[in-house]
Design an enzyme around this catalytic site. Sequence first.
Site, short mmCIF file in Angstrom:
data_model
loop_
_atom_site.label_atom_id
_atom_site.label_comp_id
_atom_site.label_asym_id
_atom_site.label_seq_id
_atom_site.Cartn_x
_atom_site.Cartn_y
_atom_site.Cartn_z
N GLU A 173 -12.99 -34.80 -53.27
CA GLU A 173 -13.54 -35.81 -51.37
C GLU A 173 -13.95 -37.09 -51.78
O GLU A 173 -14.46 -38.03 -51.64
CB GLU A 173 -14.44 -34.51 -50.81
CG GLU A 173 -15.59 -35.55 -49.36
CD GLU A 173 -16.06 -34.58 -48.57
OE1 GLU A 173 -16.88 -34.37 -48.52
OE2 GLU A 173 -15.55 -32.67 -49.24
N SER A 200 -20.46 -34.35 -51.27
CA SER A 200 -19.95 -33.20 -52.14
C SER A 200 -18.66 -33.69 -52.86
O SER A 200 -17.92 -34.63 -51.76
CB SER A 200 -18.86 -32.58 -50.62
OG SER A 200 -19.76 -31.55 -50.10
N ARG A 222 -11.56 -34.78 -44.16
CA ARG A 222 -12.47 -35.67 -44.81
C ARG A 222 -11.60 -37.17 -44.96
O ARG A 222 -11.41 -37.91 -46.07
CB ARG A 222 -12.63 -34.82 -45.92
CG ARG A 222 -13.94 -33.64 -46.03
CD ARG A 222 -14.48 -33.99 -45.28
NE ARG A 222 -15.71 -33.21 -45.13
CZ ARG A 222 -15.61 -31.95 -43.92
NH1 ARG A 222 -15.26 -32.34 -42.88
NH2 ARG A 222 -16.25 -31.19 -43.50
#
Length: 305
Positions: free
Chosen positions: A297, A227, A177
Amino acid sequence: MIDGPARAALENALSDSIRFDASLARNTSLCIGGKADALAAPEDRAQLIALLRLCGEFQLPHTLVGGGFNTLVLDGGVEGVVIQLRRFRKIEMSAPDRLYAGAGASHSQVTNLCIERGLSGLEFAAGIPGTVGGWMAMNAGIGERDMSHTVSAIEVLRAGESETEWIEGVELDFDYRSLRSLPRGSVVLATHFKVELSDSERVRAEVRRHLDHRTDTQPIDVPSCGSVFKNPAGDYAGRLIEAAGLKGLRVGGAQISTLHANFIINSGGATAADVLTLIERARETVHAKCGIRLETEVRILGRAV
């Protein structure tokens, strides 16, 4: 606040492409957050180059925001200039096995073109919201497949430069990520994706499978930031948050989703402070019960009130 010579210079260079004291709640998927000192959407590369030059000249911080997904803007707003590349939306085949997409191209643009042309390789990204530039910055993906597997090269404009450069995918430092290899202040302008010629209906069916899975497992019909936490090695953040008994927990207008515990939704009137409280509650509770420290995230921007 931006005023005086800096404001005059920005207005002269960007004209109608810049707004001052602009709400960012309208530009994020959570629909919350404060204002930007300035919000700019350059019309072309010349305006973008001029904008970055002025930010350097007047020592104005600048922040790239794509479609506003995976982003939490704090209630005190964002200092300096927030830049959106929504006009950089060009998308076309650059070679039989390469798809060119500007940083402002949306996830739906990419998916629809792949279906129309019967191009395989990006089906996994169907429904991952945002823009191509955001996909690169976050190394967007699912499971074991992410952008690092399909990027051939990216076009980058370095801060203070007037010419762009292409960086090959093998030279990029993609991580879980994140894309870590770009110099501070650089802007991703476009991406070449690796694709394969397939059958349109086959691509459509695979896209539909991914979209159906998202509909069944994620709260896509309400404002959220996607998320919230990265999955720790060998486990899932959503499972840990649910096991900690936090699924459905509310603070103000924010709630940990009852459908997927790694999503925080705006059920109406939420503030960034509400969301931050839930983030910290989840992190602390999971750490206390499982000994695992969750890492966010979602990108958190700006100043708290």
